[in-house]
Design a protein around this motif. Structure first.
Motif, PDB file in Angstrom:
ATOM      1  N   ASN B  55     -45.149  97.873 -36.052  1.00  0.00           N
ATOM      2  CA  ASN B  55     -44.195  97.331 -36.496  1.00  0.00           C
ATOM      3  C   ASN B  55     -42.831  96.712 -35.167  1.00  0.00           C
ATOM      4  N   LYS B  56     -42.159  96.161 -36.469  1.00  0.00           N
ATOM      5  CA  LYS B  56     -41.276  95.393 -35.442  1.00  0.00           C
ATOM      6  C   LYS B  56     -40.238  95.297 -35.512  1.00  0.00           C
ATOM      7  N   GLU B  57     -38.764  94.979 -35.754  1.00  0.00           N
ATOM      8  CA  GLU B  57     -37.096  95.479 -36.621  1.00  0.00           C
ATOM      9  C   GLU B  57     -36.427  95.146 -35.866  1.00  0.00           C
ATOM     10  N   ASP B  58     -35.772  93.796 -36.946  1.00  0.00           N
ATOM     11  CA  ASP B  58     -34.678  93.453 -35.901  1.00  0.00           C
ATOM     12  C   ASP B  58     -33.350  93.106 -37.098  1.00  0.00           C
ATOM     13  N   GLY B  59     -32.668  93.782 -36.962  1.00  0.00           N
ATOM     14  CA  GLY B  59     -31.250  94.331 -37.290  1.00  0.00           C
ATOM     15  C   GLY B  59     -31.686  94.803 -38.530  1.00  0.00           C
ATOM     16  N   ARG B  60     -31.162  94.410 -39.895  1.00  0.00           N
ATOM     17  CA  ARG B  60     -31.674  95.019 -41.399  1.00  0.00           C
ATOM     18  C   ARG B  60     -33.678  94.549 -42.172  1.00  0.00           C
ATOM     19  N   PHE B  61     -34.132  93.830 -41.076  1.00  0.00           N
ATOM     20  CA  PHE B  61     -35.265  93.716 -41.017  1.00  0.00           C
ATOM     21  C   PHE B  61     -36.602  94.300 -40.204  1.00  0.00           C
ATOM     22  N   THR B  62     -37.943  94.674 -41.011  1.00  0.00           N
ATOM     23  CA  THR B  62     -38.512  95.748 -40.521  1.00  0.00           C
ATOM     24  C   THR B  62     -39.760  94.788 -40.712  1.00  0.00           C
ATOM     25  N   ALA B  63     -40.136  94.118 -40.128  1.00  0.00           N
ATOM     26  CA  ALA B  63     -42.181  93.623 -40.918  1.00  0.00           C
ATOM     27  C   ALA B  63     -43.060  94.891 -39.932  1.00  0.00           C
ATOM     28  N   GLN B  64     -43.805  95.180 -41.286  1.00  0.00           N
ATOM     29  CA  GLN B  64     -45.337  96.079 -40.554  1.00  0.00           C
ATOM     30  C   GLN B  64     -47.149  95.318 -41.059  1.00  0.00           C
ATOM     31  N   VAL B  65     -47.755  95.470 -40.057  1.00  0.00           N
ATOM     32  CA  VAL B  65     -48.677  95.373 -40.177  1.00  0.00           C
ATOM     33  C   VAL B  65     -49.665  96.143 -39.887  1.00  0.00           C
ATOM     34  N   ASP B  66     -51.072  96.484 -40.796  1.00  0.00           N
ATOM     35  CA  ASP B  66     -51.983  97.474 -41.099  1.00  0.00           C
ATOM     36  C   ASP B  66     -52.698  96.489 -41.061  1.00  0.00           C
ATOM     37  N   LYS B  67     -53.645  96.431 -40.177  1.00  0.00           N
ATOM     38  CA  LYS B  67     -54.905  95.261 -39.747  1.00  0.00           C
ATOM     39  C   LYS B  67     -55.967  96.216 -40.796  1.00  0.00           C
ATOM     40  N   SER B  68     -56.021  97.929 -40.189  1.00  0.00           N
ATOM     41  CA  SER B  68     -56.776  98.381 -41.454  1.00  0.00           C
ATOM     42  C   SER B  68     -57.038  97.783 -42.388  1.00  0.00           C
ATOM     43  N   SER B  69     -55.979  97.737 -43.144  1.00  0.00           N
ATOM     44  CA  SER B  69     -55.871  97.811 -44.966  1.00  0.00           C
ATOM     45  C   SER B  69     -55.994  96.438 -44.800  1.00  0.00           C
ATOM     46  N   LYS B  70     -55.038  95.476 -44.195  1.00  0.00           N
ATOM     47  CA  LYS B  70     -55.362  93.456 -43.666  1.00  0.00           C
ATOM     48  C   LYS B  70     -54.104  93.968 -45.190  1.00  0.00           C
ATOM     49  N   TYR B  71     -53.035  94.549 -44.579  1.00  0.00           N
ATOM     50  CA  TYR B  71     -51.806  94.053 -45.248  1.00  0.00           C
ATOM     51  C   TYR B  71     -50.386  94.485 -44.897  1.00  0.00           C
ATOM     52  N   ILE B  72     -49.748  93.672 -45.081  1.00  0.00           N
ATOM     53  CA  ILE B  72     -48.729  93.323 -44.217  1.00  0.00           C
ATOM     54  C   ILE B  72     -46.956  93.859 -45.578  1.00  0.00           C
ATOM     55  N   SER B  73     -45.943  93.988 -44.531  1.00  0.00           N
ATOM     56  CA  SER B  73     -44.919  94.340 -45.338  1.00  0.00           C
ATOM     57  C   SER B  73     -43.695  93.492 -44.708  1.00  0.00           C
ATOM     58  N   LEU B  74     -42.331  93.842 -45.151  1.00  0.00           N
ATOM     59  CA  LEU B  74     -41.194  93.301 -44.660  1.00  0.00           C
ATOM     60  C   LEU B  74     -40.665  94.197 -45.114  1.00  0.00           C
ATOM     61  N   PHE B  75     -39.722  94.919 -44.846  1.00  0.00           N
ATOM     62  CA  PHE B  75     -39.073  95.291 -45.345  1.00  0.00           C
ATOM     63  C   PHE B  75     -36.933  94.790 -45.291  1.00  0.00           C
ATOM     64  N   ILE B  76     -36.389  94.949 -46.164  1.00  0.00           N
ATOM     65  CA  ILE B  76     -34.566  95.041 -45.960  1.00  0.00           C
ATOM     66  C   ILE B  76     -34.331  95.926 -46.196  1.00  0.00           C
ATOM     67  N   ARG B  77     -33.179  96.429 -45.647  1.00  0.00           N
ATOM     68  CA  ARG B  77     -32.519  98.058 -45.546  1.00  0.00           C
ATOM     69  C   ARG B  77     -31.204  97.213 -45.920  1.00  0.00           C
ATOM     70  N   ASP B  78     -30.470  98.126 -47.209  1.00  0.00           N
ATOM     71  CA  ASP B  78     -29.003  97.265 -46.929  1.00  0.00           C
ATOM     72  C   ASP B  78     -28.664  95.760 -47.479  1.00  0.00           C
ATOM     73  N   SER B  79     -29.318  95.629 -48.711  1.00  0.00           N
ATOM     74  CA  SER B  79     -29.942  93.926 -49.106  1.00  0.00           C
ATOM     75  C   SER B  79     -28.095  93.848 -49.597  1.00  0.00           C
ATOM     76  N   GLN B  80     -28.411  92.199 -48.820  1.00  0.00           N
ATOM     77  CA  GLN B  80     -26.791  91.813 -49.729  1.00  0.00           C
ATOM     78  C   GLN B  80     -27.164  90.207 -50.333  1.00  0.00           C
ATOM     79  N   PRO B  81     -26.723  89.739 -51.497  1.00  0.00           N
ATOM     80  CA  PRO B  81     -26.792  88.977 -52.209  1.00  0.00           C
ATOM     81  C   PRO B  81     -27.722  87.563 -51.415  1.00  0.00           C
TER      82      PRO B  81
END
Lengths: 117, 113
Positions: B55-81
């Motif tokens: 995982n890597k976090e930067d403010g409201r954004f978190t990037a997650q990498v799961d190489k075993s599943s070949k799956y990556i995600s981006l999470f945005i907290r407290d989303s804004q317009p």
């Protein structure tokens, strides 16, 4: 300016005409890329320059497409005998080039929107 | 099977919600994982850059990498317009030069005020 500059921002042309698109990268960036972005198609890689040479031309869709870069700086993408399927946004990006983390970051221009009638 | 799969959306959520954006990939040689954000009629800009799994976090954004599943995600907290944009994942086998960077088609995100 400090960013990647592309011109023209919009170009409308008639089928069969040639067009030239220009990219001025960030000063000091040795790597330059051209991508094409069509609606619903994502970013399609066209060509990559390292300095003035183009080690990877594999993405050019046909021999109507060519690109050159001179002086390790400005690049032009030329499309000859344009077709309607060439209509897209052509994006240029530059980067610092090889080596080290974060040197893979691409800095994009705002694109040249091409419409072929 | 395409190298990188990304749901184009649109994904519409209310302001303040947590947003999850995802890509799956097939090439196990990918080691560098990036998320670019593209506003309408603008070029993409780099949002997050991660190497290998974790995982890597930067403010409201978190990037997650799961190489075993070949799956990556981006999470945005407290989303804004202002987060309304198209988000493209980008993957590379090597971190230098960015040649061989493979992009997903992008997910169009709409944050409703």
């Amino acid at each position: 300016g400090a960013g990647v500059s592309q011109s023209p921002s919009n170009k409308v042309t008639e089928k069969g005409k040639d067009v030239e698109l220009r990219c001025d990268p960030i000063s000091g960036h040795t790597a330059l890329y051209w991508y094409r972005q069509s609606l619903g198609q994502g970013l399609e890689f066209l060509i990559y320059f390292q300095g003035n040479s183009a080690p990877d031309k594999s993405g050019l869709p046909s021999d109507r497409f060519s690109a050159e870069r001179t002086g390790g700086s400005v690049s032009t993408l030329t499309i000859q005998r344009t077709q309607q399927e060439d209509s897209a946004v052509y994006l240029c990006a530059s980067s610092l080039g090889a080596g080290g983390p974060n040197t893979g970051e691409l800095f994009f221009g705002e694109g040249s929107r091409l419409t072929v009638l | 099977q395409k190298e990188v799969e990304q749901d184009p959306g649109p994904l519409s959520v209310p302001e303040g919600a947590i947003v999850s954006l995802n890509c799956t990939y097939s090439n196990s040689a990918f080691q560098y994982f990036m998320w670019y954000r593209q506003y309408s009629r603008k070029g993409p800009e780099l949002l997050m850059y991660t190497y290998s799994s974790g995982n890597k976090e930067d403010g409201r954004f978190t990037a997650q990498v799961d190489k075993s599943s070949k799956y990556i995600s981006l999470f945005i907290r407290d989303s804004q317009p202002s987060d309304s944009a198209t988000y493209l994942c980008a993957l590379a086998e090597s971190g230098g030069g960015a040649d061989g960077l493979t992009f997903g088609k992008g997910t169009h995100l709409i944050i409703q005020p």
